[in-house]
Design a protein around this motif. Structure first.
Motif, PDB file in Angstrom:
ATOM      1  N   GLU A 199     -18.898 -15.459  -6.746  1.00 14.15           N
ATOM      2  CA  GLU A 199     -18.692 -15.576  -5.302  1.00 14.15           C
ATOM      3  C   GLU A 199     -17.452 -16.403  -4.986  1.00 14.15           C
ATOM      4  N   ILE A 200     -17.241 -17.475  -5.736  1.00 13.72           N
ATOM      5  CA  ILE A 200     -16.041 -18.285  -5.529  1.00 13.72           C
ATOM      6  C   ILE A 200     -14.794 -17.455  -5.825  1.00 13.72           C
ATOM      7  N   GLY A 201     -14.830 -16.675  -6.886  1.00 11.22           N
ATOM      8  CA  GLY A 201     -13.691 -15.815  -7.203  1.00 11.22           C
ATOM      9  C   GLY A 201     -13.436 -14.789  -6.124  1.00 11.22           C
ATOM     10  N   SER A 202     -14.503 -14.239  -5.556  1.00  8.77           N
ATOM     11  CA  SER A 202     -14.365 -13.256  -4.487  1.00  8.77           C
ATOM     12  C   SER A 202     -13.702 -13.861  -3.256  1.00  8.77           C
ATOM     13  N   ILE A 203     -14.071 -15.092  -2.935  1.00  7.78           N
ATOM     14  CA  ILE A 203     -13.476 -15.763  -1.771  1.00  7.78           C
ATOM     15  C   ILE A 203     -11.986 -15.999  -1.993  1.00  7.78           C
ATOM     16  N   PHE A 204     -11.607 -16.380  -3.204  1.00  6.70           N
ATOM     17  CA  PHE A 204     -10.184 -16.559  -3.516  1.00  6.70           C
ATOM     18  C   PHE A 204      -9.436 -15.240  -3.400  1.00  6.70           C
ATOM     19  N   LYS A 205     -10.057 -14.163  -3.885  1.00  6.85           N
ATOM     20  CA  LYS A 205      -9.386 -12.865  -3.827  1.00  6.85           C
ATOM     21  C   LYS A 205      -9.196 -12.406  -2.395  1.00  6.85           C
ATOM     22  N   LYS A 206     -10.175 -12.680  -1.536  1.00  4.53           N
ATOM     23  CA  LYS A 206     -10.064 -12.281  -0.131  1.00  4.53           C
ATOM     24  C   LYS A 206      -9.077 -13.142   0.638  1.00  4.53           C
ATOM     25  N   GLY A 207      -9.007 -14.436   0.296  1.00  4.06           N
ATOM     26  CA  GLY A 207      -8.162 -15.343   1.059  1.00  4.06           C
ATOM     27  C   GLY A 207      -6.799 -15.586   0.481  1.00  4.06           C
ATOM     28  N   SER A 224      -9.902 -19.264 -12.079  1.00  2.00           N
ATOM     29  CA  SER A 224     -10.972 -19.269 -13.077  1.00  2.00           C
ATOM     30  C   SER A 224     -11.556 -20.665 -13.237  1.00  2.00           C
ATOM     31  N   SER A 225     -10.718 -21.684 -13.168  1.00  2.00           N
ATOM     32  CA  SER A 225     -11.200 -23.061 -13.272  1.00  2.00           C
ATOM     33  C   SER A 225     -12.075 -23.420 -12.073  1.00  2.00           C
ATOM     34  N   ALA A 226     -11.660 -22.979 -10.886  1.00  5.19           N
ATOM     35  CA  ALA A 226     -12.468 -23.228  -9.679  1.00  5.19           C
ATOM     36  C   ALA A 226     -13.809 -22.519  -9.762  1.00  5.19           C
ATOM     37  N   MET A 227     -13.804 -21.286 -10.247  1.00  7.75           N
ATOM     38  CA  MET A 227     -15.051 -20.531 -10.400  1.00  7.75           C
ATOM     39  C   MET A 227     -16.002 -21.241 -11.365  1.00  7.75           C
ATOM     40  N   ALA A 228     -15.471 -21.654 -12.509  1.00  6.82           N
ATOM     41  CA  ALA A 228     -16.292 -22.315 -13.515  1.00  6.82           C
ATOM     42  C   ALA A 228     -16.811 -23.657 -13.014  1.00  6.82           C
ATOM     43  N   ALA A 229     -15.972 -24.391 -12.274  1.00  9.03           N
ATOM     44  CA  ALA A 229     -16.370 -25.706 -11.759  1.00  9.03           C
ATOM     45  C   ALA A 229     -17.549 -25.582 -10.798  1.00  9.03           C
TER      46      ALA A 229
END
Length: 337
Positions: A199-207, A224-229
């Protein structure tokens, strides 16, 4: 006959491919129970429902398929990740491409395992645990896991695009760290981790973007680091806002990261960079868990916007073109230590 069976496929960014002449498919009209485009949207639904990030994601996924299918698909992703790490930790030799880069994960695995015997992945996990959980020992294993994945990627092995191939080592390395050193060896915890991170990765991709060709390496290793964190934070008991804070911290300290691969290959500095992203994710999670999000000065949405603005301002020679940075400083054929 050779030409008859030849097909052309093109990368369109973010791990997606399209066959030549194929028209993009229209998005299916699925009504999500919890539509999410921004971090504020996600926070709204978490507050309104009291659900965790992973629970919100699972509810949304149910709009496309039965929960059992989602669970099976996510666990298949985990199976592929762990097979990749295990394979990469036991493969020796030089990486293809002409840079003469020696694979290091196998040698590091051999050193750290210190003669303990095993025959399969489960036995390997047990052997790693027997070595203890000292800081340096744990740090070395996280680096080994990340190296293994991206050495597999650099040698045409099978990896999970998470969120991209060049940044594929961060999420599985942190997940395996959680499995081995934080007692997260259960299907439920793996599901929670992958659903939250996605979900975090999806938000980055959209924004913003998850493509280094558009945003530099901040868009790949940073994301990827934000997603894992965020995923790790939720799995170890952090609140929804702490998970989002962890993602923000991880990206904040990747802002402006360039993509300048030597020789145009995803080897130097890309392979080592995954180890850095994994360690930063764990650090970001720890910081968030010891913090109160009420006092945070920077939101996840703000850092996503900043990353996108930085990407637009970044010179094109630092966006996966190999026209600047390390790519023009290091002569081809130089052996990496």
């Amino acid at each position: 006959m050779e030409g008859r069976w030849r097909r052309h496929w093109y990368s369109i960014g973010g791990g997606f491919v399209r066959k030549e002449g194929e028209e993009p498919q229209a998005e299916s009209a699925v009504q999500l129970p919890f539509p999410i485009d921004t971090n504020n949207d996600l926070l709204h639904w978490c507050r309104k429902t009291g659900m965790s990030i992973s629970e919100v994601v699972m509810e949304n996924e149910a709009a496309w398929r039965p929960e059992a299918e989602t669970r099976a698909g996510v666990l298949k992703i985990w199976e592929t990740m762990r097979e990749c790490i295990y394979r990469g930790c036991h493969a020796e030799g030089m990486l293809p491409g002409g840079l003469n880069v020696k694979r290091r994960a196998a040698a590091l695995n051999h050193k750290l395992i210190a003669g303990r015997r095993y025959a399969d992945f489960e036995g390997w996990v047990k052997a790693i645990r027997e070595g203890g959980n000292g800081f340096k020992y744990t740090l070395d294993w996280v680096s080994c896991f990340a190296l293994a994945v991206n050495e597999e990627n650099a040698s045409f092995g099978r990896v999970v695009t998470a969120p991209t191939n060049g940044a594929a080592g961060v999420i599985p390395a942190v997940l395996l760290y959680y499995v081995i050193f934080c007692d997260g060896f259960s299907d439920e915890k793996v599901l929670q981790y992958i659903l939250t991170g996605s979900e975090i990765g999806s938000i980055f991709k959209k924004g913003a973007t998850i493509s280094a060709a558009m945003g530099g390496c901040q868009a790949e290793i940073g994301v990827s680091s934000a997603m894992a964190a965020a995923a790790l934070t939720e799995c170890v008991g952090g609140s929804q806002r702490q998970a989002m804070m962890a993602a923000e911290i991880a990206m904040e300290h990747h802002l402006g990261l360039t993509c300048d691969p030597i020789g145009g290959l995803v080897q130097i500095p890309c392979i080592e960079r995954n180890t850095m992203g994994a360690i930063k994710a764990i650090t970001a999670s720890q910081l968030a868990l010891q913090s109160t999000p009420d006092f945070a000065k920077v939101s996840l949405d703000a850092v996503i916007s900043t990353m996108w603005n930085t990407a637009q301002d970044m010179n094109s020679k630092y966006k996966e073109t190999s026209d600047g940075g390390l790519a023009v400083q290091i002569p081809l054929g130089l052996k990496e230590c």
